[in-house]
Structure formats: C-alpha cells, structure tokens
Design a protein around this motif. Structure first.
Motif, short mmCIF file in Angstrom:
data_model
loop_
_atom_site.label_atom_id
_atom_site.label_comp_id
_atom_site.label_asym_id
_atom_site.label_seq_id
_atom_site.Cartn_x
_atom_site.Cartn_y
_atom_site.Cartn_z
N VAL A 268 0.77 -1.19 -0.11
CA VAL A 268 -0.02 -0.12 0.02
C VAL A 268 0.98 1.20 -0.05
O VAL A 268 0.73 2.22 -0.79
N ASP A 269 1.82 1.09 1.00
CA ASP A 269 2.83 2.52 0.90
C ASP A 269 3.52 2.68 -0.27
O ASP A 269 3.63 3.82 -0.71
N LYS A 270 4.03 1.64 -0.89
CA LYS A 270 4.80 1.85 -1.96
C LYS A 270 4.03 2.13 -3.38
O LYS A 270 4.50 3.12 -3.99
N ALA A 271 2.44 1.73 -3.28
CA ALA A 271 1.87 2.14 -4.29
C ALA A 271 1.31 3.65 -4.31
O ALA A 271 1.33 4.16 -5.51
N VAL A 272 1.16 4.11 -3.10
CA VAL A 272 0.68 5.46 -2.97
C VAL A 272 1.93 6.32 -3.38
O VAL A 272 1.73 7.32 -4.15
N VAL A 273 3.36 5.95 -2.98
CA VAL A 273 4.29 6.99 -3.41
C VAL A 273 4.39 6.64 -4.99
O VAL A 273 4.75 7.82 -5.77
N GLY A 274 4.38 5.39 -5.60
CA GLY A 274 4.63 5.07 -6.77
C GLY A 274 3.68 5.66 -7.62
O GLY A 274 3.91 5.63 -8.91
N SER A 275 2.59 5.97 -7.19
CA SER A 275 1.54 6.58 -8.15
C SER A 275 2.12 7.98 -8.81
O SER A 275 1.38 8.35 -9.78
N GLY A 276 2.84 8.69 -8.11
CA GLY A 276 3.16 9.92 -8.58
C GLY A 276 2.22 11.11 -8.43
O GLY A 276 2.29 12.06 -9.17
N TYR A 277 1.36 10.86 -7.52
CA TYR A 277 0.15 11.79 -7.26
C TYR A 277 0.58 13.20 -6.91
O TYR A 277 0.19 14.14 -7.27
N GLU A 278 1.73 13.38 -5.98
CA GLU A 278 2.35 14.70 -5.68
C GLU A 278 2.92 15.46 -6.73
O GLU A 278 2.23 16.54 -7.12
N GLN A 279 3.39 14.85 -7.77
CA GLN A 279 3.97 15.31 -8.95
C GLN A 279 2.65 15.82 -9.91
O GLN A 279 2.83 16.65 -10.43
N ALA A 280 1.57 14.92 -10.02
CA ALA A 280 0.41 15.20 -10.99
C ALA A 280 -0.23 16.29 -10.48
O ALA A 280 -0.50 17.17 -11.16
N VAL A 281 -0.23 16.60 -9.17
CA VAL A 281 -1.03 17.49 -8.60
C VAL A 281 -0.33 18.78 -8.76
O VAL A 281 -1.20 19.76 -9.31
N ALA A 282 0.90 18.93 -8.46
CA ALA A 282 1.66 20.04 -8.79
C ALA A 282 1.58 20.46 -10.27
O ALA A 282 1.44 21.65 -10.52
N ARG A 283 1.42 19.52 -11.15
CA ARG A 283 1.31 19.97 -12.55
C ARG A 283 -0.02 20.47 -12.79
O ARG A 283 -0.35 21.41 -13.58
N ILE A 284 -1.03 19.90 -12.36
CA ILE A 284 -2.33 20.29 -12.33
C ILE A 284 -2.78 21.88 -11.99
O ILE A 284 -3.29 22.42 -12.55
N LEU A 285 -1.90 22.00 -10.70
CA LEU A 285 -2.27 23.21 -10.17
C LEU A 285 -1.47 24.39 -10.87
O LEU A 285 -1.72 25.66 -10.68
N ASP A 286 -0.64 24.01 -11.71
CA ASP A 286 -0.06 24.93 -12.57
C ASP A 286 -0.91 25.47 -14.00
O ASP A 286 -0.62 26.28 -14.64
N VAL A 287 -2.13 24.51 -14.27
CA VAL A 287 -2.90 24.85 -15.27
C VAL A 287 -3.80 25.80 -14.95
O VAL A 287 -4.58 25.82 -13.91
N ARG A 288 -4.18 26.73 -15.77
CA ARG A 288 -4.82 27.81 -15.74
C ARG A 288 -6.12 27.95 -16.39
O ARG A 288 -7.16 28.77 -16.31
N THR A 289 -6.86 26.97 -17.20
CA THR A 289 -7.90 26.80 -17.54
C THR A 289 -8.67 25.47 -16.96
O THR A 289 -8.10 24.63 -17.00
N PRO A 290 -10.02 25.65 -16.91
CA PRO A 290 -10.78 24.46 -16.36
C PRO A 290 -10.65 23.20 -17.26
O PRO A 290 -10.42 22.26 -16.84
N ASP A 291 -10.96 23.59 -18.61
CA ASP A 291 -10.59 22.40 -19.32
C ASP A 291 -9.32 21.84 -19.36
O ASP A 291 -9.19 20.46 -19.44
N GLY A 292 -8.24 22.54 -19.22
CA GLY A 292 -6.89 22.08 -19.20
C GLY A 292 -6.77 21.26 -17.78
O GLY A 292 -5.94 20.32 -17.94
N VAL A 293 -7.33 21.77 -16.90
CA VAL A 293 -7.12 20.99 -15.48
C VAL A 293 -8.07 19.84 -15.73
O VAL A 293 -7.29 18.63 -15.12
N LEU A 294 -9.06 19.53 -16.38
CA LEU A 294 -9.57 18.07 -16.48
C LEU A 294 -8.59 17.34 -17.24
O LEU A 294 -8.53 15.99 -17.17
N GLN A 295 -7.91 17.78 -18.27
CA GLN A 295 -7.25 16.91 -19.10
C GLN A 295 -6.03 16.56 -18.52
O GLN A 295 -5.76 15.30 -18.69
#
Length: 204
Positions: A70-97
């Motif tokens: 479980v712990d390995k999967a949480v870290v390995g999912s890369g969710y922190e990096q993915a969220v950081a990239r999403i929070l840099d997107v400035r349009t609603p459609d871009g956020v969903l993509q």
C-alpha cells in the motif's frame, strides 16, 4: 571505556534491500493474481526463491507485506507530482485534461498493487481501514484539484466544491478506471479520453 560499533556492510545492506524488493514484488503479483486470502507466506517465499523465515525477517507477516505494498503504491503513483502539474494549469478544461492524464498514469503504473489491495479487502482483518490508507491521499489530491478547478474560472456552479470533488472521485478514482479497463476491456487511452470528456461535459 570504549564500546565497539557494530560493523555495517554496504554490500550486505544492498543485498537485503534487493531481497525485500523481490519479496514485495512477488507478493504483489501473487496477491493480484490469486487474491490475498489464497496466498501464504510460503507461497511468497517460493516465488521469491527464499526461505519463509527470510520473508518474516525481511518484511514481516503477510499483513505487514500488504501494508508495505500500500505504501509503495501511494508513493509510486506519483500523485504529488501530478497534482503540482495540475495546479499550474490555468484553464478549467486544461485542468480536467491534466487530471485525466495524471490519474491514468497513476492507476496504470500501479495496476498490480491496486488489484492486490482490492482483492484483499473482503478477507483482510481490517479491510475498511486498509482501503482508507490506500486512498486517503488520492481523495485529498482530488479535493485540491476541485478547488483549483473552480478557482481558475470554471463555469457557473452546478455543484458545490465538495460535490465537485466527489464527482472527480467518481470519474477519476480507482474504481472508475477499473470499471472501464478491467471489467469492460477498454484501452487506457480510450478510458482517458472518455473520462475527460464526460467530466468536461458534466461540469461545463
């Protein structure tokens, strides 16, 4: 009076780390294929090519092994990096993509771990807590994305921020991906496209 320090061999530590990684890899595969309840420590040891006592000494009991997965999967999912990239997107459609792309990457890369966890839930001594551990950070990430989605100019609200986060979980949580890809045989590409378009249409 001086005391002797225990000598720690780097080569021995590296070998132990490789053994742990191999045990976890084989356990994850067995849990995903057979189900947690049908796998014994002896099965894991045999698959990893070690003795059962080595499994216990290296990673612990079967429940301990699942916790590590479980712990390995949480870290390995890369969710922190993915969220950081999403929070840099400035349009609603871009956020969903970006959300569709990021959650697809996490679910696809951790597919075996997710199957191992899911198949353990009915027989695990504390399945509800296990699922909570496995998904808590995922849910928090989607709440952050929902707030950002609304902040960057999403259309007039049909749903509250909490409902928006719940809908993102419905579409982009692990169950949504599994329903399309595993239960219905969709490709990951097709699932990503349709989940994105469904979310964009519903939230537009």
């Amino acid at each position: 009076m001086s005391t002797k320090r225990a000598y720690v061999s780097p080569l021995r530590e590296q070998a132990a780390a490789r053994t742990r990684a191999l045990i976890l890899e084989q356990a994850e595969l067995l849990f995903a294929e057979r189900g947690y309840g049908r796998v014994t420590v002896a099965d894991i040891a045999e698959a990893a090519g070690v003795a059962s006592k080595t499994v216990f000494a290296s990673v612990g009991s079967k429940s301990d092994i699942l916790d590590r997965i479980v712990d390995k999967a949480v870290v390995g999912s890369g969710y922190e990096q993915a969220v950081a990239r999403i929070l840099d997107v400035r349009t609603p459609d871009g956020v969903l993509q970006a959300l569709a792309r990021g959650t697809r990457a996490g679910n696809e890369s951790q597919f075996k771990a997710h199957e191992a966890i899911r198949k353990a839930l009915p027989v695990h001594e504390n399945g509800e807590a296990l699922w909570e551990r496995a998904t808590a950070d995922y849910r928090k990430a989607l709440h952050a994305v929902a707030r950002h989605f609304l902040e960057v100019g999403a259309p007039a609200l049909r749903y509250s921020p909490e409902e928006t986060a719940d809908l993102l979980w419905f579409w982009f949580g692990p169950t949504g991906w599994r329903t399309l890809v595993v239960e219905n045989g969709w490709s990951w590409d097709r699932a990503e496209e349709v989940l994105y378009r469904t979310a964009a249409s519903a939230l537009a």
